[in-house]
Motif scaffolding. Structure first.
Motif, PDB file in Angstrom:
ATOM      1  N   ILE A 178       0.826  -1.202   0.000  1.00  0.00           N
ATOM      2  CA  ILE A 178       0.000   0.000   0.000  1.00  0.00           C
ATOM      3  C   ILE A 178       0.865   1.260   0.000  1.00  0.00           C
ATOM      4  CG2 ILE A 178      -1.754   1.293   1.261  1.00  0.00           C
ATOM      5  CD1 ILE A 178      -2.810  -1.297   0.039  1.00  0.00           C
ATOM      6  N   ALA A 179       1.871   1.301   0.856  1.00  0.00           N
ATOM      7  CA  ALA A 179       2.693   2.508   0.990  1.00  0.00           C
ATOM      8  C   ALA A 179       3.440   2.826  -0.303  1.00  0.00           C
ATOM      9  CB  ALA A 179       3.674   2.340   2.148  1.00  0.00           C
ATOM     10  N   VAL A 220      -8.264  -1.137  -4.088  1.00  0.00           N
ATOM     11  CA  VAL A 220      -7.289  -2.206  -3.878  1.00  0.00           C
ATOM     12  C   VAL A 220      -7.975  -3.526  -4.209  1.00  0.00           C
ATOM     13  CG1 VAL A 220      -7.845  -2.357  -1.407  1.00  0.00           C
ATOM     14  CG2 VAL A 220      -5.687  -3.290  -2.253  1.00  0.00           C
ATOM     15  N   LEU A 221      -7.322  -4.336  -5.030  1.00  0.00           N
ATOM     16  CA  LEU A 221      -7.879  -5.617  -5.469  1.00  0.00           C
ATOM     17  C   LEU A 221      -7.049  -6.733  -4.848  1.00  0.00           C
ATOM     18  CD1 LEU A 221      -8.885  -6.524  -9.128  1.00  0.00           C
ATOM     19  CD2 LEU A 221      -7.802  -8.170  -7.608  1.00  0.00           C
ATOM     20  N   THR A 222      -7.741  -7.617  -4.143  1.00  0.00           N
ATOM     21  CA  THR A 222      -7.053  -8.735  -3.498  1.00  0.00           C
ATOM     22  C   THR A 222      -8.052  -9.856  -3.214  1.00  0.00           C
ATOM     23  OG1 THR A 222      -5.563  -9.339  -1.683  1.00  0.00           O
ATOM     24  CG2 THR A 222      -7.341  -7.785  -1.173  1.00  0.00           C
ATOM     25  N   SER A 223      -7.592 -10.903  -2.572  1.00  0.00           N
ATOM     26  CA  SER A 223      -8.467 -12.035  -2.246  1.00  0.00           C
ATOM     27  C   SER A 223      -9.526 -11.613  -1.243  1.00  0.00           C
ATOM     28  CB  SER A 223      -7.645 -13.192  -1.679  1.00  0.00           C
ATOM     29  OG  SER A 223      -6.620 -13.561  -2.576  1.00  0.00           O
ATOM     30  N   ASP A 224     -10.671 -12.299  -1.268  1.00  0.00           N
ATOM     31  CA  ASP A 224     -11.822 -11.907  -0.449  1.00  0.00           C
ATOM     32  C   ASP A 224     -11.480 -11.779   1.033  1.00  0.00           C
ATOM     33  OD1 ASP A 224     -11.432 -14.644  -0.190  1.00  0.00           O
ATOM     34  OD2 ASP A 224     -13.333 -15.196  -1.143  1.00  0.00           O
ATOM     35  N   PHE A 225     -10.720 -12.729   1.578  1.00  0.00           N
ATOM     36  CA  PHE A 225     -10.397 -12.698   3.009  1.00  0.00           C
ATOM     37  C   PHE A 225      -9.416 -11.577   3.362  1.00  0.00           C
ATOM     38  CE2 PHE A 225      -7.342 -15.456   0.913  1.00  0.00           C
ATOM     39  CZ  PHE A 225      -6.134 -14.987   1.395  1.00  0.00           C
ATOM     40  N   VAL A 227      -9.370  -8.350   1.862  1.00  0.00           N
ATOM     41  CA  VAL A 227      -9.812  -6.999   1.500  1.00  0.00           C
ATOM     42  C   VAL A 227      -9.898  -6.081   2.717  1.00  0.00           C
ATOM     43  CG1 VAL A 227     -11.746  -5.645   0.576  1.00  0.00           C
ATOM     44  CG2 VAL A 227     -11.051  -7.746  -0.568  1.00  0.00           C
ATOM     45  N   TYR A 228     -10.479  -6.556   3.807  1.00  0.00           N
ATOM     46  CA  TYR A 228     -10.662  -5.696   4.979  1.00  0.00           C
ATOM     47  C   TYR A 228      -9.328  -5.162   5.475  1.00  0.00           C
ATOM     48  CZ  TYR A 228     -11.468  -4.237   9.774  1.00  0.00           C
ATOM     49  OH  TYR A 228     -11.482  -3.514  10.948  1.00  0.00           O
ATOM     50  N   ARG A 229      -8.338  -6.034   5.632  1.00  0.00           N
ATOM     51  CA  ARG A 229      -7.041  -5.589   6.151  1.00  0.00           C
ATOM     52  C   ARG A 229      -6.371  -4.625   5.176  1.00  0.00           C
ATOM     53  NH1 ARG A 229      -1.604  -8.220   6.712  1.00  0.00           N
ATOM     54  NH2 ARG A 229      -2.444 -10.033   5.627  1.00  0.00           N
ATOM     55  N   ALA A 230      -6.456  -4.926   3.879  1.00  0.00           N
ATOM     56  CA  ALA A 230      -5.843  -4.042   2.884  1.00  0.00           C
ATOM     57  C   ALA A 230      -6.471  -2.649   2.931  1.00  0.00           C
ATOM     58  CB  ALA A 230      -5.993  -4.651   1.492  1.00  0.00           C
ATOM     59  N   GLN A 231      -7.790  -2.588   3.087  1.00  0.00           N
ATOM     60  CA  GLN A 231      -8.460  -1.278   3.161  1.00  0.00           C
ATOM     61  C   GLN A 231      -8.049  -0.514   4.420  1.00  0.00           C
ATOM     62  OE1 GLN A 231     -12.645  -2.798   2.366  1.00  0.00           O
ATOM     63  NE2 GLN A 231     -12.712  -0.852   1.275  1.00  0.00           N
ATOM     64  N   GLN A 232      -7.997  -1.210   5.542  1.00  0.00           N
ATOM     65  CA  GLN A 232      -7.646  -0.528   6.787  1.00  0.00           C
ATOM     66  C   GLN A 232      -6.202  -0.028   6.753  1.00  0.00           C
ATOM     67  OE1 GLN A 232     -10.021   0.192   9.093  1.00  0.00           O
ATOM     68  NE2 GLN A 232     -11.305  -0.745   7.513  1.00  0.00           N
ATOM     69  N   ILE A 233      -5.312  -0.806   6.156  1.00  0.00           N
ATOM     70  CA  ILE A 233      -3.928  -0.355   6.006  1.00  0.00           C
ATOM     71  C   ILE A 233      -3.869   0.841   5.072  1.00  0.00           C
ATOM     72  CG2 ILE A 233      -1.664  -0.997   5.069  1.00  0.00           C
ATOM     73  CD1 ILE A 233      -2.175  -3.836   6.138  1.00  0.00           C
ATOM     74  N   GLY A 244     -12.576  -1.298  -2.009  1.00  0.00           N
ATOM     75  CA  GLY A 244     -12.151  -2.692  -1.991  1.00  0.00           C
ATOM     76  C   GLY A 244     -12.749  -3.471  -3.142  1.00  0.00           C
ATOM     77  N   ILE A 245     -11.945  -4.269  -3.805  1.00  0.00           N
ATOM     78  CA  ILE A 245     -12.407  -5.159  -4.884  1.00  0.00           C
ATOM     79  C   ILE A 245     -11.931  -6.558  -4.522  1.00  0.00           C
ATOM     80  CG2 ILE A 245     -12.354  -5.662  -7.352  1.00  0.00           C
ATOM     81  CD1 ILE A 245     -11.474  -2.741  -7.790  1.00  0.00           C
ATOM     82  N   SER A 246     -12.844  -7.471  -4.358  1.00  0.00           N
ATOM     83  CA  SER A 246     -12.476  -8.818  -3.910  1.00  0.00           C
ATOM     84  C   SER A 246     -12.590  -9.830  -5.030  1.00  0.00           C
ATOM     85  CB  SER A 246     -13.355  -9.247  -2.734  1.00  0.00           C
ATOM     86  OG  SER A 246     -14.685  -9.460  -3.163  1.00  0.00           O
ATOM     87  N   CYS A 247     -11.741 -10.830  -4.960  1.00  0.00           N
ATOM     88  CA  CYS A 247     -11.851 -11.973  -5.863  1.00  0.00           C
ATOM     89  C   CYS A 247     -11.918 -13.235  -5.009  1.00  0.00           C
ATOM     90  CB  CYS A 247     -10.659 -12.029  -6.819  1.00  0.00           C
ATOM     91  SG  CYS A 247      -9.092 -12.382  -5.998  1.00  0.00           S
TER      92      CYS A 247
END
Length: 274
Positions: A178-179, A220-225, A227-233, A244-247
């Motif tokens: 992310i950074a 941010v696109l990542t695996s479903d589980f 997404v939450y952590r990626a968004q919060q970071i 968030g975009i999940s796959c």
């Protein structure tokens, strides 16, 4: 009650064997299932010991154990609820930039998790042709190339315009994903602004009014589980309104990934990454 704990322990051991053989001994924290099995075996044995020797064992010991177990279960349930809220994301169409998080690259090619993310990125780029995909992932010690380079090759081979891609090859964790991706987006924005200034459109004075730059929309696109952590970071590291975009994720490893993600969220929260 003891039988239930023994059944859970056996299930944990079986699942450990399945994921280790299925993933080729590459799945991190797989040993956690052996820890769960050990706890499920020790708890009924400890309770049986306490019942037989109540006069010798202080009451605070079983109370403390039960309290810790109940607290752990409650924390796990709350965190897993938050994990699944990341899947139910708001409409993320027409974003300016989408950060595609990398995953393991093997000698034989990209991993199943990374393929699912890239297939979702292709689908999103088809539906939103003006988006810029920021491919984020460095090269691990056991990886033949950087994750970003492998992602680019896969996307270009499958028809994505290379001009739509920005590579971020320094990161080794979600926080760095992310950074560094935010820095790459800022650099791309600065380059685009410089090009516009070098190629101005001349108009008669009074026929136009200068307006501020339009806020960019980042996802941010990542695996479903994940997404939450990626968004919060992302919110913590300078992207307050990140989409968030999940796959989908591997169905065999999904339970393991969710448990592992719980540990990762607690760690990142504890050290201030989110």
């Amino acid at each position: 009650m003891a039988l239930i704990f023994w059944l859970i322990a056996v299930s944990c051991i079986i699942y450990y064997v399945v994921i280790v053989f299925y993933s080729g001994l590459t799945t991190s924290l797989s040993f956690i299932w052996l820890m769960f099995a050990a706890v499920c075996i020790l708890l009924p044995l400890g309770w049986e010991t306490y019942v037989k020797h109540k006069e010798k064992i202080p009451l605070w010991i079983p109370v403390s154990v039960i309290t810790m177990c109940c607290t752990g279960i409650l924390v796990f349930m709350v965190v897993e609820f938050l994990v699944f809220t990341g899947v139910a994301a708001r409409d993320a169409s027409n974003l300016d930039y989408v950060i595609v998080l990398g995953a393991r690259v093997k000698e034989t090619g990209i991993s199943k998790s990374l393929k699912k993310r890239l297939d979702k990125a292709i689908e999103y780029a088809d539906e939103n042709p003006s988006v810029i995909l920021v491919l984020s992932g460095g090269q691990g010690a056991d990886e033949p190339v950087s994750e970003a380079a492998a992602m680019r090759d896969y996307l270009v081979f499958n028809g994505v315009n290379e001009e739509q891609l920005i590579l971020e090859t320094r990161s080794t964790s979600t926080v760095e994903n992310i950074a560094y991706s935010r820095v790459a987006i800022e650099e791309d924005q600065a380059e685009r602004k410089a090009r516009r200034q070098n190629n101005p459109i001349f108009m008669e004075p009074g026929t136009f009014a200068e307006v501020p730059d339009k806020p960019i929309k980042i996802g941010v696109l990542t695996s479903d589980f994940h997404v939450y952590r990626a968004q919060q970071i992302g919110k913590k590291w300078g992207i307050p309104d990140i989409y968030g975009i999940s796959c989908g994720s591997d169905p065999v490893l999904f339970v393991h990934f969710c448990v592992r993600e719980c540990a990762a969220i607690l760690k990142d929260k504890l050290v201030g990454n989110m």
